[in-house]
Design a protein around this motif. Structure first.
Motif, PDB file in Angstrom:
ATOM      1  N   LEU A   1       0.943  -1.187   0.175  1.00  0.00           N
ATOM      2  CA  LEU A   1       0.331   0.404  -0.237  1.00  0.00           C
ATOM      3  C   LEU A   1       0.853   0.877  -0.469  1.00  0.00           C
ATOM      4  N   THR A   2       0.668   2.140  -0.782  1.00  0.00           N
ATOM      5  CA  THR A   2       1.636   3.230  -1.250  1.00  0.00           C
ATOM      6  C   THR A   2       0.427   4.631  -1.803  1.00  0.00           C
ATOM      7  N   LYS A   3       0.833   5.612  -0.723  1.00  0.00           N
ATOM      8  CA  LYS A   3      -0.450   6.626  -0.079  1.00  0.00           C
ATOM      9  C   LYS A   3       0.291   7.768  -0.135  1.00  0.00           C
ATOM     10  N   THR A   4      -0.006   9.326  -0.802  1.00  0.00           N
ATOM     11  CA  THR A   4       1.095   9.642  -1.147  1.00  0.00           C
ATOM     12  C   THR A   4       0.005  10.759  -1.350  1.00  0.00           C
TER      13      THR A   4
ATOM     14  N   LYS B 204      -8.521   6.667  -1.633  1.00  0.00           N
ATOM     15  CA  LYS B 204      -8.073   6.413  -2.672  1.00  0.00           C
ATOM     16  C   LYS B 204      -6.268   6.288  -2.527  1.00  0.00           C
ATOM     17  N   TYR B 205      -5.672   5.266  -2.885  1.00  0.00           N
ATOM     18  CA  TYR B 205      -4.521   5.416  -2.723  1.00  0.00           C
ATOM     19  C   TYR B 205      -3.792   5.108  -4.556  1.00  0.00           C
ATOM     20  N   GLN B 206      -2.737   5.313  -4.486  1.00  0.00           N
ATOM     21  CA  GLN B 206      -1.741   5.096  -5.854  1.00  0.00           C
ATOM     22  C   GLN B 206      -1.631   3.808  -6.079  1.00  0.00           C
ATOM     23  N   LYS B 207      -0.598   2.536  -5.493  1.00  0.00           N
ATOM     24  CA  LYS B 207      -0.532   1.875  -5.365  1.00  0.00           C
ATOM     25  C   LYS B 207      -1.179   1.139  -4.537  1.00  0.00           C
ATOM     26  N   GLY B 208      -1.028  -0.739  -4.948  1.00  0.00           N
ATOM     27  CA  GLY B 208      -0.976  -1.719  -3.814  1.00  0.00           C
ATOM     28  C   GLY B 208      -2.394  -2.272  -4.311  1.00  0.00           C
ATOM     29  N   ARG B 209      -2.408  -3.012  -3.561  1.00  0.00           N
ATOM     30  CA  ARG B 209      -3.633  -4.394  -2.988  1.00  0.00           C
ATOM     31  C   ARG B 209      -4.055  -3.981  -2.021  1.00  0.00           C
ATOM     32  N   ILE B 210      -5.313  -4.328  -1.637  1.00  0.00           N
ATOM     33  CA  ILE B 210      -5.925  -4.456   0.014  1.00  0.00           C
ATOM     34  C   ILE B 210      -7.069  -5.245  -0.021  1.00  0.00           C
ATOM     35  N   SER B 211      -7.245  -6.124   0.103  1.00  0.00           N
ATOM     36  CA  SER B 211      -8.692  -6.911   0.883  1.00  0.00           C
ATOM     37  C   SER B 211      -9.204  -7.213   1.868  1.00  0.00           C
ATOM     38  N   VAL B 212     -10.855  -7.976   2.083  1.00  0.00           N
ATOM     39  CA  VAL B 212     -11.134  -7.832   2.640  1.00  0.00           C
ATOM     40  C   VAL B 212     -11.843  -8.638   3.353  1.00  0.00           C
ATOM     41  N   PHE B 213     -12.093 -10.205   3.539  1.00  0.00           N
ATOM     42  CA  PHE B 213     -12.960 -10.962   3.764  1.00  0.00           C
ATOM     43  C   PHE B 213     -12.513 -11.548   2.633  1.00  0.00           C
ATOM     44  N   GLY B 214     -12.084 -11.793   1.870  1.00  0.00           N
ATOM     45  CA  GLY B 214     -11.633 -11.949   0.594  1.00  0.00           C
ATOM     46  C   GLY B 214     -12.027 -11.368  -0.478  1.00  0.00           C
TER      47      GLY B 214
END
Length: 281
Positions: free
Chosen positions: A12-15, A57-67
């Motif tokens: 996760l990357t956010k600026t 919103k974030y610039q890079k990465g991936r986030i999953s919750v409960f799949g």
């Protein structure tokens, strides 16, 4: 993603323009965990949480919750989350009971009995208007709104700030009760003592980067001792992690009028992680 990961964050990357947010954070939280997210103010805790909830919103990465992917399925994800922000903001002219009922209706659930139990436990006056409440009492309303629908996942951002010690204890009693029913909890904090007492695992973040993730037992394990000594009329206090025999040998020829050797404070243990990171930079 492993099936037992309730939260899975990858790179996760956010600026915020030229300002730092978070940089390359990867974090996995298993089902049934009580997970502490530790760091000083401005470290990136809230940015991570808001990204996790799909609020920014974030610039890079991936986030999953409960799949499920946060970027595409946040509506479904939020149905099973109880979120409490660091600052409790509500419509000031609404009564407490109206806010609590409104929060339940937003989820399409009848939470009346659970809300009544929570209000009684926390000492919430439901007849008052929000604008009449202190910071601590607004915080308690926020707790009720986050817990009343009995979610699978709790996400709390600095949950105990503004609460008196009795309410802090009651808050964690509630967390432990919901945890016994199968809930997972992710909470950010800079209060190290409460994280040590209640969390199973924790991650340490500084200046947008994760320093370390481990069990609370491993994170707080140290051979260092806090030495407090009055030597030749001068009082000294410092951390020591070497051989105690060598320490005592170094006192030879000095007039020792007082000495205390004790376990370091939790804050001192965690400061070692920050200090090590600074030395690597």
């Amino acid at each position: 993603m492993a099936k037992n990961y309730v939260i899975d964050i990858e790179n996760l990357t956010k600026t915020y323009g030229k300002y730092r947010g978070v940089d390359g954070i990867s974090l996995q939280i298993e089902e049934g965990d009580i997970f502490g997210f530790l760091g000083p103010n401005g470290a990136g805790k809230s940015t991570t949480i808001r990204s996790l909830l799909g609020l920014i919103k974030y610039q890079k990465g991936r986030i999953s919750v409960f799949g499920m992917d946060v970027a595409r399925q946040s509506k479904d994800i939020l149905k099973e989350i109880g979120y409490m922000p660091s600052e409790a903001m509500f419509y000031p002219s609404m009564k407490v009971k109206e806010v609590i009922t409104f929060a339940a209706k937003m989820r399409g659930k009848n939470c009346k009995s659970e809300a009544e139990m929570l209000c009684e436990r926390l000492g919430v006056d439901t007849e008052k208007k929000i604008e009449e409440l202190s910071l601590g009492n607004r915080k308690k309303v926020s707790i009720v709104c986050a817990m009343q629908h009995k979610p699978k996942l709790f996400i709390f951002d600095e949950p105990t700030s503004g609460l008196d010690p009795l309410m802090q204890a009651e808050f964690f009693k509630l967390i432990l009760e919901y945890h016994k029913q199968g809930a997972t909890c992710f909470l950010s904090s800079h209060v190290l003592s409460e994280v040590k007492k209640y969390c199973h695992h924790a991650a340490i973040i500084k200046e947008g980067k994760l320093i370390r993730t481990d069990t609370i037992e491993n994170l707080t394990k140290t051979s260092a001792k806090r030495i407090r000594i009055v030597k030749d009329g001068v009082e000294e206090s410092y951390m020591y992690s070497g051989d105690l025999n060598q320490l005592f040998a170094g006192f030879a020829g000095h007039n020792i009028s007082d000495i205390l050797i004790e376990e370091p404070e939790l804050d001192e243990i965690f400061m070692q992680f920050y200090d090590r990171e600074e030395k690597r930079i």
